[in-house]
Design an enzyme around this catalytic site. Sequence first.
Site, PDB file in Angstrom:
ATOM      1  N   CYS A   1       0.799  -1.224   0.000  1.00  0.00           N
ATOM      2  CA  CYS A   1       0.000   0.000   0.000  1.00  0.00           C
ATOM      3  C   CYS A   1       0.828   1.269   0.000  1.00  0.00           C
ATOM      4  O   CYS A   1       0.282   2.341   0.011  1.00  0.00           O
ATOM      5  CB  CYS A   1      -0.870  -0.002   1.254  1.00  0.00           C
ATOM      6  SG  CYS A   1       0.125  -0.005   2.757  1.00  0.00           S
TER       7      CYS A   1
HETATM    8  C1  LIG Z   1       0.509  -5.009   2.917  1.00  0.00           C
HETATM    9  S1  LIG Z   1       1.539  -6.404   2.989  1.00  0.00           S
HETATM   10  C2  LIG Z   1       0.369  -7.677   3.247  1.00  0.00           C
HETATM   11  C3  LIG Z   1       0.221  -8.082   4.681  1.00  0.00           C
HETATM   12  C4  LIG Z   1      -0.652  -9.280   4.891  1.00  0.00           C
HETATM   13  N1  LIG Z   1      -1.942  -9.163   4.246  1.00  0.00           N
HETATM   14  C5  LIG Z   1      -0.877  -9.545   6.385  1.00  0.00           C
HETATM   15  O1  LIG Z   1      -1.993  -9.447   6.846  1.00  0.00           O
HETATM   16  O2  LIG Z   1       0.087  -9.867   7.085  1.00  0.00           O
HETATM   17  C6  LIG Z   1       1.942  -6.634   1.305  1.00  0.00           C
HETATM   18  C7  LIG Z   1       2.863  -7.814   1.066  1.00  0.00           C
HETATM   19  O3  LIG Z   1       3.023  -7.991  -0.345  1.00  0.00           O
HETATM   20  C8  LIG Z   1       4.314  -8.500  -0.551  1.00  0.00           C
HETATM   21  N2  LIG Z   1       4.662  -8.289  -1.983  1.00  0.00           N
HETATM   22  C9  LIG Z   1       5.097  -7.139  -2.554  1.00  0.00           C
HETATM   23  N3  LIG Z   1       5.316  -7.317  -3.850  1.00  0.00           N
HETATM   24  C10 LIG Z   1       5.009  -8.607  -4.113  1.00  0.00           C
HETATM   25  C11 LIG Z   1       5.052  -9.381  -5.299  1.00  0.00           C
HETATM   26  N4  LIG Z   1       5.429  -8.837  -6.451  1.00  0.00           N
HETATM   27  N5  LIG Z   1       4.695 -10.673  -5.227  1.00  0.00           N
HETATM   28  C12 LIG Z   1       4.309 -11.224  -4.036  1.00  0.00           C
HETATM   29  N6  LIG Z   1       4.252 -10.530  -2.883  1.00  0.00           N
HETATM   30  C13 LIG Z   1       4.593  -9.243  -2.921  1.00  0.00           C
HETATM   31  C14 LIG Z   1       5.170  -7.720   0.411  1.00  0.00           C
HETATM   32  O4  LIG Z   1       6.402  -8.386   0.665  1.00  0.00           O
HETATM   33  C15 LIG Z   1       4.264  -7.617   1.621  1.00  0.00           C
HETATM   34  O5  LIG Z   1       4.547  -8.625   2.553  1.00  0.00           O
END
Ligand SMILES: C[S@@+](CC[C@H](N)C(=O)[O-])C[C@H]1O[C@@H](n2cnc3c(N)ncnc32)[C@H](O)[C@@H]1O
Length: 482
Positions: free
Chosen positions: A85
Amino acid sequence: MDNLKVLDLFAGGGGFSTGFLAAKHSNINYELAGALEVDPDACLTLISHHGEDKVIDGDITDPIKKEEVIKRCSNVDVIIGGPPCQTFSLAGPARSGKKEIREKLREDPRNMLYSHFFDLVGKIKPSFVVFENVEGMASKKAESTDLSNKQRAVIDLVCEDLKDLGYNTEVTPTVETGLAAEYQVLNSADYGVPQYRRRIIIIANRIGIANPIPEKTHGDGRRPHLTVKDAIGHLPVRLPKINPHGIPHLKNMNVILDNYKKSLKLFKDAINETVKEDPAFNSFLKWFNRECRRLSTVKENHFDELKKFFLIYNMKLEEVEQTFIDLPSSTSHTSRMHNFRDIIIFILTKPGSNSARFINKNRKEDYSKLLSDLYPYARDKHKDTYVKHSWDKPSYTILAHMEKDGLKFIHPEQPRTYTPYEASLIQSFPGDFTFSGGRNAQYRQIGNAVPPKMAEAIGNSILNALHENNTDLLINETYERV
Ligand SMILES: C[S@@+](CC[C@H](N)C(=O)[O-])C[C@H]1O[C@@H](n2cnc3c(N)ncnc32)[C@H](O)[C@@H]1O
């Protein structure tokens, strides 16, 4: 009856799925079919809680990983997820006044990551989709190359994408707003999380039932909101380490020198007050008080003397910390290192106050000349850099930014910022939940997470809706996917 199978995309350390797995209705609950995540530390956390076979570690934009997700999770009932985000966040760089930063954000692939989420939704076609994001997403305009989409709010495009895939995103008018909407804004404090955290939640389904609204349990005539004290008031005390390096170059250390005896006394009193009732610190305190007395008589080379003192202070504190066996997660309940100026700022700031107030002469209650003189940042921006929390209110929003510094998360009573363990309890993770990786990786996973308690309420609302609609809970067997 089978449990409902969940796929967690952008799973982080697993806040969202932890909450879903805690939800339950008439012996039906959720089970994790898979979790996709790119961050290696977060993947290790997921593996330690769910096992290697549930975790798909990789990039959602990688076609091979996508195929793997589809192969392993083709029969899930619910897809949950919240793409990163940072660029939508009201707290983040999207607010930047600098043109070059804004331009960079336009090219940020994180803005488009959500389209990969929907790509998987379209291929798997679960009965429910739950999408979480920061409130800033509602005001964020799309930076699409497709001119017809430019200037449309990202949130509208998200809802349209879902509708195109056959999902109903509509939320029936609530008694509170009287308005129909495509998404909900939930505040985690209303769901038993000791934290104000407003987040956009889209619950969408393609099985023809009304989308549920998670029932609030706290605040506004219900049970009172949980507070910081409820969450962490019972924890054993912790002291900060102190950075011994670069003291002469630290901004406004001249103010500390001008108030040398006063600063030392403030520090000495705060440390004594914090640990006076914990016998583990007895011999540390004897040494500490003796040294503080000696230091207060020093007439020259103050910075060198302070450096020597901080080095030994850190060593002695580490010795005490090695004896901690007071918690299952003792290693994640230790304070990060702070510089001495910041520690004095923490001590002087009133609980519930912040730097925007203590540098403002018009705020008589909070203004302090010494604090204002110590404030090291530009005064025309970043005014709320330092925020001290109150015991008797929910915490301010826990952010992944904690991995960089914790200045917005100053403990109400102890001269330091929140430990990872405190932040995880404020996020409503279970007390025995552990995160992999070093301190910063832990802060990142914790700050990014959907609070499990709020996720549980969302999970329960879906189970309740299915129950009320007499929908066969074995949706993935009874409902046509294509
Ligand atoms: C806002 S966090 C999500 C947190 C999760 N929903 C929780 O409740 O713990 C977004 C996550 O997306 C992951 N992310 C970012 N880019 C990504 C990608 N291209 N593919 C997979 N995961 C990704 C990040 O590492 C991060 O952990």
